[in-house]
Design a protein around this motif. Structure first.
Motif, PDB file in Angstrom:
ATOM      1  N   UNK A 148       6.274 -17.116   9.382  1.00 20.18           N
ATOM      2  CA  UNK A 148       4.592 -16.612   9.253  1.00 20.18           C
ATOM      3  C   UNK A 148       4.696 -15.260   8.959  1.00 20.18           C
ATOM      4  N   UNK A 149       5.625 -14.570   9.915  1.00 22.44           N
ATOM      5  CA  UNK A 149       5.583 -12.962   9.643  1.00 22.44           C
ATOM      6  C   UNK A 149       6.103 -12.685   8.631  1.00 22.44           C
ATOM      7  N   UNK A 150       7.001 -13.082   7.855  1.00 22.60           N
ATOM      8  CA  UNK A 150       7.606 -12.775   6.646  1.00 22.60           C
ATOM      9  C   UNK A 150       6.579 -12.995   5.489  1.00 22.60           C
ATOM     10  N   UNK A 151       5.961 -14.298   5.752  1.00 25.13           N
ATOM     11  CA  UNK A 151       4.728 -14.516   4.741  1.00 25.13           C
ATOM     12  C   UNK A 151       3.610 -13.442   4.685  1.00 25.13           C
ATOM     13  N   UNK A 152       3.272 -12.981   5.748  1.00 25.36           N
ATOM     14  CA  UNK A 152       2.184 -11.918   6.102  1.00 25.36           C
ATOM     15  C   UNK A 152       2.737 -10.674   5.695  1.00 25.36           C
ATOM     16  N   UNK A 153       4.092 -10.372   5.947  1.00 23.72           N
ATOM     17  CA  UNK A 153       4.677  -9.316   5.374  1.00 23.72           C
ATOM     18  C   UNK A 153       4.973  -9.085   3.995  1.00 23.72           C
ATOM     19  N   UNK A 154       5.102 -10.256   3.155  1.00 23.44           N
ATOM     20  CA  UNK A 154       5.005 -10.423   1.818  1.00 23.44           C
ATOM     21  C   UNK A 154       3.893 -10.116   1.069  1.00 23.44           C
ATOM     22  N   UNK A 155       2.720 -10.693   1.762  1.00 21.61           N
ATOM     23  CA  UNK A 155       1.563 -10.450   1.385  1.00 21.61           C
ATOM     24  C   UNK A 155       1.008  -8.701   1.419  1.00 21.61           C
ATOM     25  N   UNK A 156       1.319  -8.069   2.415  1.00 22.97           N
ATOM     26  CA  UNK A 156       1.206  -6.916   2.594  1.00 22.97           C
ATOM     27  C   UNK A 156       1.990  -6.063   1.855  1.00 22.97           C
ATOM     28  N   UNK A 157       3.072  -6.547   1.390  1.00 20.90           N
ATOM     29  CA  UNK A 157       4.189  -5.808   0.470  1.00 20.90           C
ATOM     30  C   UNK A 157       3.440  -5.971  -0.935  1.00 20.90           C
ATOM     31  N   UNK A 158       2.928  -7.057  -1.366  1.00 22.52           N
ATOM     32  CA  UNK A 158       2.186  -7.054  -2.484  1.00 22.52           C
ATOM     33  C   UNK A 158       1.180  -6.456  -2.895  1.00 22.52           C
ATOM     34  N   UNK A 159       0.456  -6.394  -1.719  1.00 22.81           N
ATOM     35  CA  UNK A 159      -0.906  -5.569  -1.699  1.00 22.81           C
ATOM     36  C   UNK A 159      -0.583  -4.009  -1.933  1.00 22.81           C
ATOM     37  N   UNK A 160       0.414  -3.657  -0.993  1.00 19.93           N
ATOM     38  CA  UNK A 160       0.970  -2.318  -1.102  1.00 19.93           C
ATOM     39  C   UNK A 160       1.398  -1.868  -2.563  1.00 19.93           C
ATOM     40  N   UNK A 161       2.194  -2.929  -3.017  1.00 21.23           N
ATOM     41  CA  UNK A 161       2.915  -2.636  -4.353  1.00 21.23           C
ATOM     42  C   UNK A 161       1.526  -2.422  -5.603  1.00 21.23           C
ATOM     43  N   UNK A 162       0.554  -3.227  -5.309  1.00 23.36           N
ATOM     44  CA  UNK A 162      -0.640  -3.262  -6.324  1.00 23.36           C
ATOM     45  C   UNK A 162      -1.137  -1.867  -6.054  1.00 23.36           C
ATOM     46  N   UNK A 163      -1.415  -1.486  -4.730  1.00 23.40           N
ATOM     47  CA  UNK A 163      -2.223  -0.237  -4.487  1.00 23.40           C
ATOM     48  C   UNK A 163      -1.257   0.970  -4.908  1.00 23.40           C
ATOM     49  N   UNK A 164       0.218   0.867  -4.930  1.00 23.26           N
ATOM     50  CA  UNK A 164       1.017   2.030  -5.581  1.00 23.26           C
ATOM     51  C   UNK A 164       0.886   2.037  -6.764  1.00 23.26           C
ATOM     52  N   UNK A 165       0.996   0.760  -7.498  1.00 23.57           N
ATOM     53  CA  UNK A 165       0.963   0.920  -8.774  1.00 23.57           C
ATOM     54  C   UNK A 165      -0.647   1.387  -9.231  1.00 23.57           C
ATOM     55  N   UNK A 166      -1.638   1.200  -8.646  1.00 24.13           N
ATOM     56  CA  UNK A 166      -2.969   1.740  -8.893  1.00 24.13           C
ATOM     57  C   UNK A 166      -2.936   3.201  -8.752  1.00 24.13           C
ATOM     58  N   UNK A 167      -2.295   3.555  -7.638  1.00 21.57           N
ATOM     59  CA  UNK A 167      -2.217   5.049  -7.380  1.00 21.57           C
ATOM     60  C   UNK A 167      -1.387   5.659  -8.553  1.00 21.57           C
ATOM     61  N   UNK A 168      -0.485   5.375  -8.733  1.00 22.03           N
ATOM     62  CA  UNK A 168       0.366   5.819  -9.838  1.00 22.03           C
ATOM     63  C   UNK A 168      -0.393   5.914 -10.985  1.00 22.03           C
ATOM     64  N   UNK A 169      -1.201   4.970 -11.411  1.00 20.49           N
ATOM     65  CA  UNK A 169      -1.940   4.762 -12.584  1.00 20.49           C
ATOM     66  C   UNK A 169      -3.034   5.932 -12.236  1.00 20.49           C
ATOM     67  N   UNK A 170      -3.545   6.259 -11.364  1.00 22.34           N
ATOM     68  CA  UNK A 170      -4.501   7.160 -10.914  1.00 22.34           C
ATOM     69  C   UNK A 170      -3.823   8.828 -11.168  1.00 22.34           C
ATOM     70  N   UNK A 171      -2.655   8.621 -10.619  1.00 21.82           N
ATOM     71  CA  UNK A 171      -1.990  10.046 -10.603  1.00 21.82           C
ATOM     72  C   UNK A 171      -1.538  10.386 -12.060  1.00 21.82           C
ATOM     73  N   UNK A 172      -1.191   9.295 -12.756  1.00 22.36           N
ATOM     74  CA  UNK A 172      -0.658   9.673 -14.342  1.00 22.36           C
ATOM     75  C   UNK A 172      -2.073  10.004 -15.014  1.00 22.36           C
ATOM     76  N   UNK A 173      -3.484   9.243 -14.695  1.00 20.54           N
ATOM     77  CA  UNK A 173      -4.405   9.762 -15.381  1.00 20.54           C
ATOM     78  C   UNK A 173      -4.990  11.216 -14.777  1.00 20.54           C
TER      79      UNK A 173
END
Length: 192
Positions: A148-173
């Protein structure tokens, strides 16, 4: 005044005295053995009294030992006739019964020992099984928690990856916008 004795006389007197003491000791031992009910034999009297075998065969000593032996033999016959002493057949029967009882007791001991070993083995197996079952349940619960903890961490990881991608896009912009501003500023009217 007493006459002076020769060494041979002194030695003879010492031997006679020693002989009287040993004979008295043998007679006392015979009386003690009869009183205790010990079997009186020439050899046993000599051994108990601590004297040589020839002394118990000497005249005056042997007669006392033979008299004691006859008294004991007569007493044993009287006891057997009166039923006070067991017969040889009775003793053999008692011995055989005792042997049978010992055999039966040994068999019972062996059966009880085997039953106890089986019971202890079962208890050990039950205790072992109960412990193993509890351990397996604990490990299963921990595995489920970790999954269950691994599942939660994967979800947090995917959310963080999406946020990193969004921040990278914002940074590039932001970089792109900053470059344009710098170019526009640099290409603009020059101040004198």
């Amino acid at each position: 005044m007493t006459a002076k004795r020769r060494p041979s006389e002194v030695l003879a007197d010492a031997r006679r005295k020693d002989s009287r003491e040993k004979r008295a000791k043998v007679l006392a031992v015979v009386e003690e053995m009869v009183a205790r009910g010990d079997a009186v034999t020439l050899a046993s009297v000599a051994k108990t009294a601590g004297v040589s075998n020839w002394l118990v065969y000497a005249e005056g000593v042997r007669e006392h030992i033979e008299t004691a032996r006859k008294q004991q033999a007569g007493k044993g016959r009287r006891d057997r006739q009166e039923g006070l002493s067991p017969s040889a057949a009775s003793l053999r029967t008692d011995l055989e019964l005792s042997r049978q009882e010992v055999t039966a007791l040994r068999g019972e001991r062996d059966r009880l020992k085997a039953a106890l070993q089986r019971q202890l083995g079962q208890q050990r197996d039950q205790i072992g099984s109960a412990d193993l079952i509890a351990r397996v349940e604990e490990l299963t619960r921990q595995n489920e928690e970790l999954a269950s903890e691994v599942g939660d961490l994967r979800l947090v990881k995917s959310e963080l990856e999406a946020k990193v991608e969004e921040l990278e896009d914002d940074l590039a912009a932001a970089r792109s916008s900053l470059r344009r501003m710098i170019r526009a500023e640099n290409s603009g009217p020059a101040l004198a």
